[in-house]
Design a protein around this motif. Structure first.
Motif, PDB file in Angstrom:
ATOM      1  N   ALA A   1       0.852  -1.191   0.000  1.00  0.00           N
ATOM      2  CA  ALA A   1       0.000   0.000   0.000  1.00  0.00           C
ATOM      3  C   ALA A   1       0.886   1.238   0.000  1.00  0.00           C
ATOM      4  O   ALA A   1       1.780   1.360   0.839  1.00  0.00           O
ATOM      5  N   ASP A   2       0.651   2.142  -0.971  1.00  0.00           N
ATOM      6  CA  ASP A   2       1.323   3.434  -0.938  1.00  0.00           C
ATOM      7  C   ASP A   2       0.677   4.350   0.093  1.00  0.00           C
ATOM      8  O   ASP A   2       1.349   5.161   0.724  1.00  0.00           O
ATOM      9  N   ALA A   3      -0.645   4.219   0.241  1.00  0.00           N
ATOM     10  CA  ALA A   3      -1.382   5.043   1.190  1.00  0.00           C
ATOM     11  C   ALA A   3      -2.691   4.348   1.541  1.00  0.00           C
ATOM     12  O   ALA A   3      -3.245   3.581   0.738  1.00  0.00           O
ATOM     13  N   THR A   4      -3.178   4.604   2.741  1.00  0.00           N
ATOM     14  CA  THR A   4      -4.447   4.051   3.191  1.00  0.00           C
ATOM     15  C   THR A   4      -5.208   5.111   3.964  1.00  0.00           C
ATOM     16  O   THR A   4      -4.611   5.968   4.611  1.00  0.00           O
ATOM     17  N   PHE A   5      -6.541   5.045   3.924  1.00  0.00           N
ATOM     18  CA  PHE A   5      -7.329   5.953   4.768  1.00  0.00           C
ATOM     19  C   PHE A   5      -8.736   5.415   4.942  1.00  0.00           C
ATOM     20  O   PHE A   5      -9.264   4.673   4.105  1.00  0.00           O
ATOM     21  N   THR A   6      -9.346   5.770   6.053  1.00  0.00           N
ATOM     22  CA  THR A   6     -10.761   5.559   6.318  1.00  0.00           C
ATOM     23  C   THR A   6     -11.373   6.912   6.633  1.00  0.00           C
ATOM     24  O   THR A   6     -10.691   7.813   7.119  1.00  0.00           O
ATOM     25  N   CYS A   7     -12.663   7.062   6.390  1.00  0.00           N
ATOM     26  CA  CYS A   7     -13.367   8.299   6.708  1.00  0.00           C
ATOM     27  C   CYS A   7     -14.195   8.104   7.972  1.00  0.00           C
ATOM     28  O   CYS A   7     -14.577   6.971   8.304  1.00  0.00           O
ATOM     29  N   PRO A   8     -14.494   9.173   8.709  1.00  0.00           N
ATOM     30  CA  PRO A   8     -15.212   9.045   9.987  1.00  0.00           C
ATOM     31  C   PRO A   8     -16.538   8.299   9.839  1.00  0.00           C
ATOM     32  O   PRO A   8     -17.322   8.550   8.924  1.00  0.00           O
ATOM     33  N   GLY A   9     -16.757   7.347  10.734  1.00  0.00           N
ATOM     34  CA  GLY A   9     -18.010   6.608  10.767  1.00  0.00           C
ATOM     35  C   GLY A   9     -18.177   5.562   9.698  1.00  0.00           C
ATOM     36  O   GLY A   9     -19.263   4.971   9.571  1.00  0.00           O
ATOM     37  N   SER A  10     -17.128   5.284   8.917  1.00  0.00           N
ATOM     38  CA  SER A  10     -17.225   4.317   7.825  1.00  0.00           C
ATOM     39  C   SER A  10     -16.330   3.118   8.083  1.00  0.00           C
ATOM     40  O   SER A  10     -15.244   3.251   8.649  1.00  0.00           O
ATOM     41  N   GLU A  11     -16.806   1.937   7.655  1.00  0.00           N
ATOM     42  CA  GLU A  11     -15.989   0.723   7.760  1.00  0.00           C
ATOM     43  C   GLU A  11     -15.248   0.439   6.463  1.00  0.00           C
ATOM     44  O   GLU A  11     -14.618  -0.612   6.326  1.00  0.00           O
ATOM     45  N   GLN A  12     -15.272   1.372   5.513  1.00  0.00           N
ATOM     46  CA  GLN A  12     -14.603   1.177   4.230  1.00  0.00           C
ATOM     47  C   GLN A  12     -13.179   1.725   4.276  1.00  0.00           C
ATOM     48  O   GLN A  12     -12.969   2.887   4.604  1.00  0.00           O
ATOM     49  N   LEU A  13     -12.231   0.857   3.963  1.00  0.00           N
ATOM     50  CA  LEU A  13     -10.837   1.250   3.864  1.00  0.00           C
ATOM     51  C   LEU A  13     -10.497   1.487   2.398  1.00  0.00           C
ATOM     52  O   LEU A  13     -10.856   0.691   1.534  1.00  0.00           O
ATOM     53  N   PHE A  14      -9.784   2.571   2.117  1.00  0.00           N
ATOM     54  CA  PHE A  14      -9.333   2.884   0.765  1.00  0.00           C
ATOM     55  C   PHE A  14      -7.818   2.706   0.701  1.00  0.00           C
ATOM     56  O   PHE A  14      -7.089   3.269   1.524  1.00  0.00           O
ATOM     57  N   VAL A  15      -7.387   1.911  -0.253  1.00  0.00           N
ATOM     58  CA  VAL A  15      -5.973   1.579  -0.426  1.00  0.00           C
ATOM     59  C   VAL A  15      -5.516   2.140  -1.769  1.00  0.00           C
ATOM     60  O   VAL A  15      -6.112   1.834  -2.812  1.00  0.00           O
ATOM     61  N   ILE A  16      -4.477   2.971  -1.738  1.00  0.00           N
ATOM     62  CA  ILE A  16      -3.946   3.567  -2.958  1.00  0.00           C
ATOM     63  C   ILE A  16      -2.647   2.870  -3.333  1.00  0.00           C
ATOM     64  O   ILE A  16      -1.745   2.728  -2.502  1.00  0.00           O
ATOM     65  N   GLN A  17      -2.588   2.433  -4.596  1.00  0.00           N
ATOM     66  CA  GLN A  17      -1.396   1.815  -5.160  1.00  0.00           C
ATOM     67  C   GLN A  17      -1.139   2.487  -6.503  1.00  0.00           C
ATOM     68  O   GLN A  17      -1.916   2.319  -7.447  1.00  0.00           O
ATOM     69  N   GLY A  18      -0.063   3.288  -6.571  1.00  0.00           N
ATOM     70  CA  GLY A  18       0.201   4.042  -7.794  1.00  0.00           C
ATOM     71  C   GLY A  18      -0.907   5.029  -8.062  1.00  0.00           C
ATOM     72  O   GLY A  18      -1.285   5.819  -7.195  1.00  0.00           O
ATOM     73  N   ASN A  19      -1.484   4.981  -9.275  1.00  0.00           N
ATOM     74  CA  ASN A  19      -2.579   5.896  -9.622  1.00  0.00           C
ATOM     75  C   ASN A  19      -3.938   5.200  -9.557  1.00  0.00           C
ATOM     76  O   ASN A  19      -4.893   5.609 -10.214  1.00  0.00           O
ATOM     77  N   ARG A  20      -4.018   4.145  -8.750  1.00  0.00           N
ATOM     78  CA  ARG A  20      -5.250   3.381  -8.607  1.00  0.00           C
ATOM     79  C   ARG A  20      -5.643   3.282  -7.133  1.00  0.00           C
ATOM     80  O   ARG A  20      -4.788   3.276  -6.238  1.00  0.00           O
ATOM     81  N   MET A  21      -6.934   3.166  -6.893  1.00  0.00           N
ATOM     82  CA  MET A  21      -7.444   3.040  -5.533  1.00  0.00           C
ATOM     83  C   MET A  21      -8.397   1.852  -5.466  1.00  0.00           C
ATOM     84  O   MET A  21      -9.212   1.631  -6.373  1.00  0.00           O
ATOM     85  N   ARG A  22      -8.299   1.091  -4.393  1.00  0.00           N
ATOM     86  CA  ARG A  22      -9.170  -0.062  -4.168  1.00  0.00           C
ATOM     87  C   ARG A  22      -9.849   0.102  -2.809  1.00  0.00           C
ATOM     88  O   ARG A  22      -9.346   0.796  -1.918  1.00  0.00           O
TER      89      ARG A  22
END
Length: 447
Positions: free
Chosen positions: A356-377
């Motif tokens: 993972a190049d970067a990761t984040f969650t937003c307040p109150g959400s169980e969804q994790l966003f994983v950034i790899q290069g110019n793509r997000m999963r």
């Protein structure tokens, strides 16, 4: 308890005034972190501040959240500026104070945002800078059973003390006073001993004993290993000193500790309580609120057994996930941070991703966003096992770090960041939003 030597100030936390949770107002007094430009002190003041007989009479936050340092007839407000006479601000009080505390309790409107100053057998209470009607009062009447001629006092928050209350120190005795019922309990904490001043700072409790200090658990009196320590290495700016002062001559080490140095940060994160973390090397910087300002410590000061560099971080379910390379460690929040048993584990096992190049969650959400290069999963953290969803493009070729709070998503690259109001806006933008300076905007450093 009382001393006539000059001013002391915390060297590792400065007030950061913000227009929004991450935006400092350039040019305002106190709008810089401790690594920024600051008033130069002459040799006389440095000698007085760093003397072997230094110490505080009392330390507390005032009603506006400014840190106050009392010594003798003087008080120092915040982390900059010259000493002022106590009676210039509180004309009803002459001479030194024994103890001071602020009560911050929204559930108790009668005392909420009140500053209490103790001297002898009496206590003065101030609200919005003015003496409240009926004061001064005998300490034993305001806080039934609490003795006079105190050594120190500190407010004890319920999330750390299991109840709403106050702690009063006198000699070897500790008096715990409950705000709800007025119940008083008396303890002796041999490992703490006498406290000439006490303060709560960033959810931790400190007892000062002249030029030395220790950290203690406010409901048990336990003291972690490694204390007491010299306040001149942590709570004062003294030539050639500071935590990690053995490397102060090393330009690289100094740049890592200085948020205004321009050195890149490897990770940012915001937790469930709204705190912001910035990671660089083996150091982290933390912002609780505009009142508390940025505060810097080594990683293992907060996260035991953690060393090296944090590459990415995110918060979920009252836990903080710290990623180092292909491994992730999970720490439970609460009374400090404790590492979940069995960690660190591999990212593949924990999140179903290899890197993972970067990761984040937003307040109150169980969804994790994983950034790899110019793509997000996207990863649903409530699923078991966890598996990433399909890739979607973002308007950035490379990302160093990312985080999300109530104001939106922040994408970091080098010494700049890009702000988006939402994840949808990040995904939908064909090109990056306007870059902003990390040091100038987030840390209030001079341009």
């Amino acid at each position: 308890m009382r001393s006539t030597t000059g001013a002391l100030c915390l060297a590792w936390a400065l007030t950061l005034s913000l227009a929004h949770p991450l935006r400092g107002r350039a040019g305002e007094a106190g709008a810089r972190s401790h690594g920024g430009a600051e008033t130069q002190l002459n040799e006389t003041e440095l000698g007085s501040r760093c003397a072997d007989d230094g110490g505080f009479d009392a330390v507390t936050l005032d009603e506006q959240g400014t840190m106050l340092f009392f010594r003798g007839d003087h008080v120092w407000k915040g982390f900059h500026g010259a000493a002022q006479l106590i009676n210039a601000t509180w004309p009803e009080i002459q001479g030194p104070v024994d103890a001071a505390l602020r009560i911050h309790r929204q559930g108790h409107p009668g005392v909420h945002h009140s500053l209490y100053l103790f001297q002898g057998l009496q206590v003065w209470a101030y609200a919005e800078g003015r003496l409240r009607p009926g004061y001064p009062r005998p300490i034993g009447e305001e806080f039934k059973g609490v003795p006079g001629h105190l050594d120190s006092a500190v407010e004890c928050h319920p999330e750390e003390c299991l109840a709403e209350g106050l702690l009063f120190f006198k000699g070897p005795d500790v008096f715990s006073y409950g705000l709800e019922l007025g119940a008083l309990k008396r303890y002796t904490w041999p490992r703490v001993g006498n406290c000439t001043a006490a303060v709560r700072w960033l959810e931790r409790y400190y007892c000062f004993q002249g030029p030395r200090f220790l950290r203690f658990q406010p409901h048990t009196g336990e003291v972690p290993a490694g204390y007491p320590r010299d306040a001149r290495d942590y709570f004062m700016r003294c030539p050639g000193r500071g935590h990690g002062h053995e490397t102060r001559g090393n330009a690289t080490a100094m740049a890592i500790r200085d948020p205004c140095s321009g050195q890149p940060f490897q990770a940012f994160s915001a937790d469930d309580a709204g705190r912001t973390y910035a990671f660089r090397g083996g150091q982290y910087f933390r912002l609780d609120s505009k009142r508390d300002g940025w505060h810097s410590w080594p990683l293992n000061h907060t996260w035991q057994d953690l060393a090296g560099q944090v590459d990415s971080a995110f918060s979920w379910d009252n836990k903080l996930y710290l990623i180092q390379g292909t491994l992730v460690s999970i720490y439970r929040a609460g009374h400090g941070y404790t590492r979940v048993q069995g960690y660190p584990r591999s990212l593949q096992d924990e999140l179903g991703i290899a890197r993972a190049d970067a990761t984040f969650t937003c307040p109150g959400s169980e969804q994790l966003f994983v950034i790899q290069g110019n793509r997000m999963r996207q990863v649903d953290l409530k699923q078991s096992p966890r598996r990433p969803g399909p890739e979607t493009p973002i308007p950035h070729a490379h990302v160093d770090s990312a985080m999300c709070n109530a104001e939106g998503v922040y994408i970091f690259h080098g010494d700049s960041f890009h702000h988006y109001a939402s994840v949808a806006e990040l995904r939908g933008n064909p090109s990056p939003s306007a870059p902003q300076s990390v040091t100038a905007v987030l840390f209030g450093c001079p341009h």
